[in-house]
Write a protein that holds these residues in place. Structure first.
Motif, mmCIF file in Angstrom:
data_model
loop_
_atom_site.group_PDB
_atom_site.id
_atom_site.type_symbol
_atom_site.label_atom_id
_atom_site.label_comp_id
_atom_site.label_asym_id
_atom_site.label_seq_id
_atom_site.Cartn_x
_atom_site.Cartn_y
_atom_site.Cartn_z
ATOM 1 N N ASN A 1 10.263 32.661 39.834
ATOM 2 C CA ASN A 1 10.967 33.265 38.705
ATOM 3 C C ASN A 1 12.346 32.631 38.523
ATOM 4 O O ASN A 1 12.750 32.319 37.398
ATOM 5 N N GLY B 1 13.154 30.278 35.448
ATOM 6 C CA GLY B 1 14.276 30.755 34.633
ATOM 7 C C GLY B 1 15.330 29.686 34.458
ATOM 8 O O GLY B 1 15.872 29.501 33.354
ATOM 9 N N ARG C 1 14.008 27.229 31.980
ATOM 10 C CA ARG C 1 14.071 27.786 30.621
ATOM 11 C C ARG C 1 15.496 27.785 30.076
ATOM 12 O O ARG C 1 15.717 27.534 28.896
ATOM 13 N N TYR D 1 14.346 38.836 39.394
ATOM 14 C CA TYR D 1 13.829 39.060 38.050
ATOM 15 C C TYR D 1 14.917 39.608 37.132
ATOM 16 O O TYR D 1 15.039 39.186 35.979
ATOM 17 N N PRO E 1 17.496 37.511 31.615
ATOM 18 C CA PRO E 1 16.715 38.240 30.595
ATOM 19 C C PRO E 1 15.372 37.542 30.401
ATOM 20 O O PRO E 1 15.141 36.442 30.912
ATOM 21 N N ASP E 2 14.521 38.171 29.626
ATOM 22 C CA ASP E 2 13.275 37.531 29.248
ATOM 23 C C ASP E 2 13.640 36.305 28.413
ATOM 24 O O ASP E 2 14.339 36.417 27.407
ATOM 25 N N LEU E 3 13.209 35.158 28.853
ATOM 26 C CA LEU E 3 13.609 33.917 28.176
ATOM 27 C C LEU E 3 12.493 33.416 27.271
ATOM 28 O O LEU E 3 11.970 32.330 27.439
ATOM 29 N N GLY E 4 12.145 34.227 26.292
ATOM 30 C CA GLY E 4 11.157 33.832 25.294
ATOM 31 C C GLY E 4 11.800 32.879 24.305
ATOM 32 O O GLY E 4 12.771 32.197 24.602
ATOM 33 N N GLU F 1 13.352 33.717 21.520
ATOM 34 C CA GLU F 1 14.222 34.444 20.586
ATOM 35 C C GLU F 1 15.403 33.567 20.159
ATOM 36 O O GLU F 1 15.637 32.510 20.720
ATOM 37 N N VAL G 1 20.145 33.900 23.677
ATOM 38 C CA VAL G 1 20.032 34.472 25.010
ATOM 39 C C VAL G 1 21.437 34.845 25.448
ATOM 40 O O VAL G 1 22.304 33.979 25.564
ATOM 41 N N ASN H 1 22.995 40.714 29.468
ATOM 42 C CA ASN H 1 21.917 41.017 30.408
ATOM 43 C C ASN H 1 22.483 41.436 31.765
ATOM 44 O O ASN H 1 22.027 42.406 32.360
ATOM 45 N N ASN I 1 22.019 45.218 33.411
ATOM 46 C CA ASN I 1 21.250 45.390 34.653
ATOM 47 C C ASN I 1 22.131 45.570 35.885
ATOM 48 O O ASN I 1 21.609 45.681 36.990
#
Length: 187
Positions: free
Chosen positions: A21, A25, A28, A89, A93-96, A98, A101, A106, A110
């Motif tokens: 992860n 990450g 990404r 994790y 953040p979710d690294l789609g 979008e 970022v 984030n 968290n």
């Protein structure tokens, strides 16, 4: 196959997932660099978590000479790699795909969970020693873990971005010194 080898497979899988992860990450972040709001604190924690996951795996080798393993003792130990996976994790953040970022948002979103779970790692380690030996030896290793837990508890309640940057740098440097002092050779 020994009992240690059998049990170490699950530990290795969890740590491997955490490292995967972090590394995916990081890749990404490089891919999305034009849309990433940078955050040095997050990058410091990513480096620290990379080293921390490896250190949890490295120290697991010390269990190889144990003859008896109980389910609950193993479950207690397993809390460390699980906590490391969860913080590995949460650090990103979710690294789609979008538009943007936002690493600082984030981190702040968290922060409480991140430091709460991160404090579990040395906390569980200290509890394990207490259960096994009836006390925690007051040595450099225990002192570092106690300071680490204390820094996590403080970090939960402080929102200052400046504090979190310096805390991340301090913890990263301290962790490198800790590993360099106590864990350079496989026991």
């Amino acid at each position: 196959m020994t009992k240690f080898e059998y049990l170490s497979v699950l530990t290795s899988i969890i740590i491997g997932l955490a490292l995967a992860n972090l590394l995916s990450g990081a890749a990404r972040l490089i891919q999305l660099r034009a849309r990433v709001r940078p955050h040095a604190t997050t990058l410091c924690w990513m480096a620290m978590l990379f080293l921390g996951n490896i250190q949890v795996w490295w120290v697991a080798f010390e269990r190889r000479e144990a003859r008896e393993f109980s389910f609950f003792a193993f479950l207690l130990y397993l809390m460390m790699p699980i906590a490391m996976f969860l913080v590995s994790y949460l650090v990103l953040p979710d690294l789609g795909d979008e538009d943007a970022v936002d690493l600082p948002a984030n981190f702040e979103g968290n922060r409480v969970w991140f430091f709460g779970l991160l404090a579990l790692v040395p906390g569980v380690s200290l509890i394990e020693e207490w259960v096994k030996y009836g006390a925690v030896p007051l040595d450099t290793d225990a002192a570092f873990r106690i300071v680490f837990v204390a820094l996590c508890v403080v970090a939960v309640s402080i929102r200052s971005a400046r504090f979190h940057f310096w805390n991340a740098l301090f913890v990263l440097a301290g962790f490198v010194a800790y590993v360099s002092t106590l864990f350079l050779q496989l026991a």
